[in-house]
Scaffold this motif. Structure first.
Motif, PDB file in Angstrom:
ATOM      1  N   GLU A 164       0.826  -1.208   0.000  1.00 34.22           N
ATOM      2  CA  GLU A 164       0.000   0.000   0.000  1.00 34.22           C
ATOM      3  C   GLU A 164       0.860   1.258   0.000  1.00 34.22           C
ATOM      4  N   PHE A 165       1.936   1.247   0.785  1.00 34.36           N
ATOM      5  CA  PHE A 165       2.744   2.454   0.863  1.00 34.36           C
ATOM      6  C   PHE A 165       3.431   2.762  -0.462  1.00 34.36           C
ATOM      7  N   VAL A 166       4.066   1.780  -1.076  1.00 39.60           N
ATOM      8  CA  VAL A 166       4.746   2.045  -2.344  1.00 39.60           C
ATOM      9  C   VAL A 166       3.724   2.404  -3.427  1.00 39.60           C
ATOM     10  N   THR A 167       2.535   1.824  -3.362  1.00 39.76           N
ATOM     11  CA  THR A 167       1.478   2.215  -4.300  1.00 39.76           C
ATOM     12  C   THR A 167       1.100   3.673  -4.100  1.00 39.76           C
ATOM     13  N   LEU A 168       0.996   4.092  -2.843  1.00 45.14           N
ATOM     14  CA  LEU A 168       0.710   5.502  -2.540  1.00 45.14           C
ATOM     15  C   LEU A 168       1.771   6.407  -3.157  1.00 45.14           C
ATOM     16  N   VAL A 169       3.031   6.029  -3.007  1.00 45.84           N
ATOM     17  CA  VAL A 169       4.133   6.803  -3.578  1.00 45.84           C
ATOM     18  C   VAL A 169       4.044   6.809  -5.095  1.00 45.84           C
ATOM     19  N   ARG A 170       3.798   5.652  -5.682  1.00 45.44           N
ATOM     20  CA  ARG A 170       3.744   5.539  -7.143  1.00 45.44           C
ATOM     21  C   ARG A 170       2.669   6.432  -7.743  1.00 45.44           C
ATOM     22  N   GLY A 171       1.557   6.587  -7.052  1.00 44.62           N
ATOM     23  CA  GLY A 171       0.453   7.363  -7.593  1.00 44.62           C
ATOM     24  C   GLY A 171       0.512   8.845  -7.288  1.00 44.62           C
ATOM     25  N   SER A 172       1.518   9.268  -6.528  1.00 42.85           N
ATOM     26  CA  SER A 172       1.578  10.665  -6.102  1.00 42.85           C
ATOM     27  C   SER A 172       2.199  11.568  -7.159  1.00 42.85           C
ATOM     28  N   THR A 173       1.882  12.847  -7.067  1.00 44.64           N
ATOM     29  CA  THR A 173       2.502  13.852  -7.923  1.00 44.64           C
ATOM     30  C   THR A 173       3.908  14.184  -7.433  1.00 44.64           C
ATOM     31  N   ALA A 174       4.092  14.125  -6.128  1.00 47.11           N
ATOM     32  CA  ALA A 174       5.392  14.349  -5.501  1.00 47.11           C
ATOM     33  C   ALA A 174       5.346  13.742  -4.111  1.00 47.11           C
ATOM     34  N   VAL A 175       6.526  13.543  -3.549  1.00 45.81           N
ATOM     35  CA  VAL A 175       6.637  13.000  -2.198  1.00 45.81           C
ATOM     36  C   VAL A 175       7.449  13.959  -1.344  1.00 45.81           C
ATOM     37  N   VAL A 176       6.968  14.201  -0.133  1.00 51.09           N
ATOM     38  CA  VAL A 176       7.715  14.951   0.880  1.00 51.09           C
ATOM     39  C   VAL A 176       8.120  13.949   1.948  1.00 51.09           C
ATOM     40  N   THR A 177       9.421  13.828   2.225  1.00 55.70           N
ATOM     41  CA  THR A 177       9.865  12.751   3.105  1.00 55.70           C
ATOM     42  C   THR A 177      11.151  13.122   3.823  1.00 55.70           C
ATOM     43  N   ASP A 178      11.501  12.345   4.847  1.00 53.94           N
ATOM     44  CA  ASP A 178      12.847  12.368   5.417  1.00 53.94           C
ATOM     45  C   ASP A 178      13.402  10.946   5.490  1.00 53.94           C
ATOM     46  N   SER A 179      12.768  10.032   4.796  1.00 54.76           N
ATOM     47  CA  SER A 179      13.148   8.622   4.792  1.00 54.76           C
ATOM     48  C   SER A 179      14.243   8.342   3.775  1.00 54.76           C
ATOM     49  N   GLY A 180      15.191   7.496   4.144  1.00 53.93           N
ATOM     50  CA  GLY A 180      16.217   7.086   3.203  1.00 53.93           C
ATOM     51  C   GLY A 180      15.675   6.192   2.112  1.00 53.93           C
ATOM     52  N   GLY A 181      14.887   5.190   2.492  1.00 48.70           N
ATOM     53  CA  GLY A 181      14.357   4.244   1.519  1.00 48.70           C
ATOM     54  C   GLY A 181      13.456   4.877   0.484  1.00 48.70           C
ATOM     55  N   VAL A 182      12.653   5.849   0.890  1.00 52.09           N
ATOM     56  CA  VAL A 182      11.741   6.505  -0.044  1.00 52.09           C
ATOM     57  C   VAL A 182      12.531   7.259  -1.118  1.00 52.09           C
ATOM     58  N   GLN A 183      13.685   7.811  -0.747  1.00 46.79           N
ATOM     59  CA  GLN A 183      14.528   8.475  -1.746  1.00 46.79           C
ATOM     60  C   GLN A 183      14.922   7.490  -2.842  1.00 46.79           C
ATOM     61  N   GLU A 184      15.175   6.242  -2.457  1.00 51.30           N
ATOM     62  CA  GLU A 184      15.567   5.225  -3.426  1.00 51.30           C
ATOM     63  C   GLU A 184      14.379   4.753  -4.255  1.00 51.30           C
ATOM     64  N   GLU A 185      13.245   4.546  -3.599  1.00 51.70           N
ATOM     65  CA  GLU A 185      12.066   4.047  -4.317  1.00 51.70           C
ATOM     66  C   GLU A 185      11.565   5.054  -5.341  1.00 51.70           C
TER      67      GLU A 185
END
Length: 372
Positions: free
Chosen positions: A275-296
Motif C-alpha cells: 500500500e505504501f509504495v502504491t501511494l508513492v507511485r500514484g503521487s505527484t510528488a513526495v515529501v519525506t525524510d526517509s532514506g528508503g523513499v529516496q531510493e524508491e
C-alpha cells in the motif's frame, strides 16, 4: 576474507539474518530468497525494534519472508536502553546458535548491536547496505553504520560512492562488494502489485495528491519545528491534497500541531509495504525524510522533496528524482511540480548501476563462496 579477525567458516553451517525495523524487512527479503535457492541453511531473528503489526508483521506477510525463528521483543526505548536489551538478547541467541555468518541490514540499533555481539563472539558479520554516509554525526544512524562497517567481514555496497567511503576508512578492498540495492529488488519484484487505481478506491484518495512521510528526530521531536512543518504542509494543501501515513514516532507531535485540521490533509495509519509504495507511485510528488523513499522514488520516477540538510544516498540526487529541501521551500516547489516543472534534479536520468533487481543474487553468491 576481511579486516575483522573472525573465525573460519565451517561448510554447511547456518547464517542468521538480523531484522528489527521495517526497512530491514524489505532489504532482507531478496537475500533470504536467494540463499534459500542455493540450499543454504538460514534463520531469521526479529529483534522486535518495530513491533506494531502495521510496522512489522504485515511486511513478513507481504514480502514472503519466513516467519521469524526468534522474536526478541525488545520494543522501544532510549538508544541506550534499547541497545542494551539488544546486546543481551542477541548474545544469548548467537551463543545458542553458533552461526557461521550474521547478516545485518541498514543502520538501525539492531544492526549495530548484532555486529558488536557477533564481533566479540568471533562470528563473521556481513553488512548489507554498507558504506552509506551522511557525514552528519548528529544522526544516530550515522554512528550505527560507521561502527557496523568497521566490525564487518563483508561489506555489501549499493553504490559506487559507498565503495569509495569504505576505502577511505581503511576497509580492506577484498571485503567490499558492489552488489546493487536489495530494496530495489523487492520493488521491481512487486511492480505489478502497486495498483494505484485500486488504492484510490479503497482509501478514497483524490486523483492528484502529494504523499508525505516524516519521522526523523530532527523533524518531529521539537514542537517549534513541527509547527513550522505543519504550517508549510497546510500551505501545500491549499493547492493540492496531502496524504500522510503517520509514523508512530511523530503522531502525537503532529496531532498537537493540528496537521489534520486542514480539510485537504488526509492522515492515515502506517501502511504495509504494498500500500505504501502504491501511494508513492500514484503521487505527484513526495515529501519525506526517509532514506528508503529516496531510493524508491528514484526508480518510480516520482519527484522527491527530502526534508533534510544531507543524505547518505546522494546517488538518488545524481541519478534519480531526489532533491534536498528546507520546509520553507515546500509550497513553491510543489507548485512548480504541479505546473509541470521538472526542477532539474527531479527528473529520472538513469537507473543507478546494478539497481536491476539482482542484488540479492549477488549477495548470496558471495556468501556461498565464503561458506564453502
Amino acid at each position: 576474507m576481511s579486516s575483522a579477525p573472525n573465525s573460519t567458516v565451517e561448510p554447511g553451517a547456518e547464517v542468521v539474518h538480523i531484522v528489527g525495523a521495517r526497512p530491514n524487512f524489505v532489504k532482507a527479503a531478496p537475500v533470504v530468497a536467494a540463499l534459500e535457492s542455493r540450499g543454504i541453511r538460514q534463520a531469521v531473528v526479529h529483534t522486535g525494534q518495530h513491533y506494531d503489526d502495521r510496522m512489522s508483521a504485515v511486511f513478513f506477510r507481504e514480502l514472503g519472508l519466513p516467519r521469524p525463528d526468534v522474536d526478541l521483543g525488545v520494543g522501544s526505548g532510549s538508544h541506550a536502553a534499547q541497545t542494551a536489551a539488544l546486546l543481551v538478547g542477541l548474545e544469548q541467541e548467537f551463543t545458542n546458535r553458533s552461526p557461521a555468518f550474521v547478516i545485518v541490514y541498514g543502520d538501525v540499533n539492531s544492526t549495530l548491536a548484532a555486529a558488536l555481539v557477533a564481533a566479540k563472539l568471533h562470528i563473521p558479520v556481513a553488512h548489507v547496505e554498507a558504506g552509506l554516509r551522511s557525514f552528519d554525526w548528529s544522526m544516530p544512524e550515522e554512528v550505527n553504520r560507521r561502527v557496523t562497517d568497521q566490525l564487518s567481514d563483508l561489506c555489501f555496497a549499493t553504490s559506487p560512492e559507498a565503495v569509495a567511503h569504505l576505502a577511505n576508512e581503511g576497509i580492506a578492498p577484498e571485503s567490499v562488494h558492489l552488489v546493487g540495492n536489495p530494496m530495489i529488488d523487492t520493488l521491481l519484484a512487486n511492480l505489478d502489485r502497486f495498483d494505484v487505481a485500486a488504492l484510490r478506491g479503497t482509501r478514497d484518495l483524490p486523483d492528484t495528491y502529494v504523499a508525505a512521510t516524516l519521522h526523523r528526530p530532527a523533524n518531529v521531536d521539537d514542537p517549534a519545528t513541527v509547527a513550522r512543518l505543519v504550517a508549510r504542509l497546510h500551505e501545500v494543501a491549499d493547492s493540492v491534497d496531502v496524504v500522510m501515513p503517520v509514523h508512530p514516532r511523530g503522531r502525537a507531535a503532529f496531532e498537537a500541531a493540528g496537521l489534520g485540521d486542514h480539510p485537504r490533509v488526509h492522515l492515515l495509519e502506517p501502511l504495509g509495504y504494498v500500500e505504501f509504495v502504491t501511494l508513492v507511485r500514484g503521487s505527484t510528488a513526495v515529501v519525506t525524510d526517509s532514506g528508503g523513499v529516496q531510493e524508491e522514488t528514484t526508480i518510480l520516477g516520482v519527484p522527491c522533496l527530502t526534508l533534510r540538510p544531507n543524505t547518505e544516498r546522494p546517488i538518488t540526487i545524481t541519478h534519480g528524482t531526489n532533491r534536498l529541501v528546507v520546509e520553507s521551500e515546500l509550497p513553491g516547489l510543489v507548485a512548480k511540480i504541479l505546473a509541470g516543472d521538472a526542477l532539474g534534479g527531479t527528473t529520472l536520468a538513469e537507473v543507478p548501476p546494478l539497481w536491476d533487481g539482482r542484488a540479492g543474487e549477488r549477495i548470496a553468491a558471495v556468501l556461498a563462496g565464503e561458506l564453502g
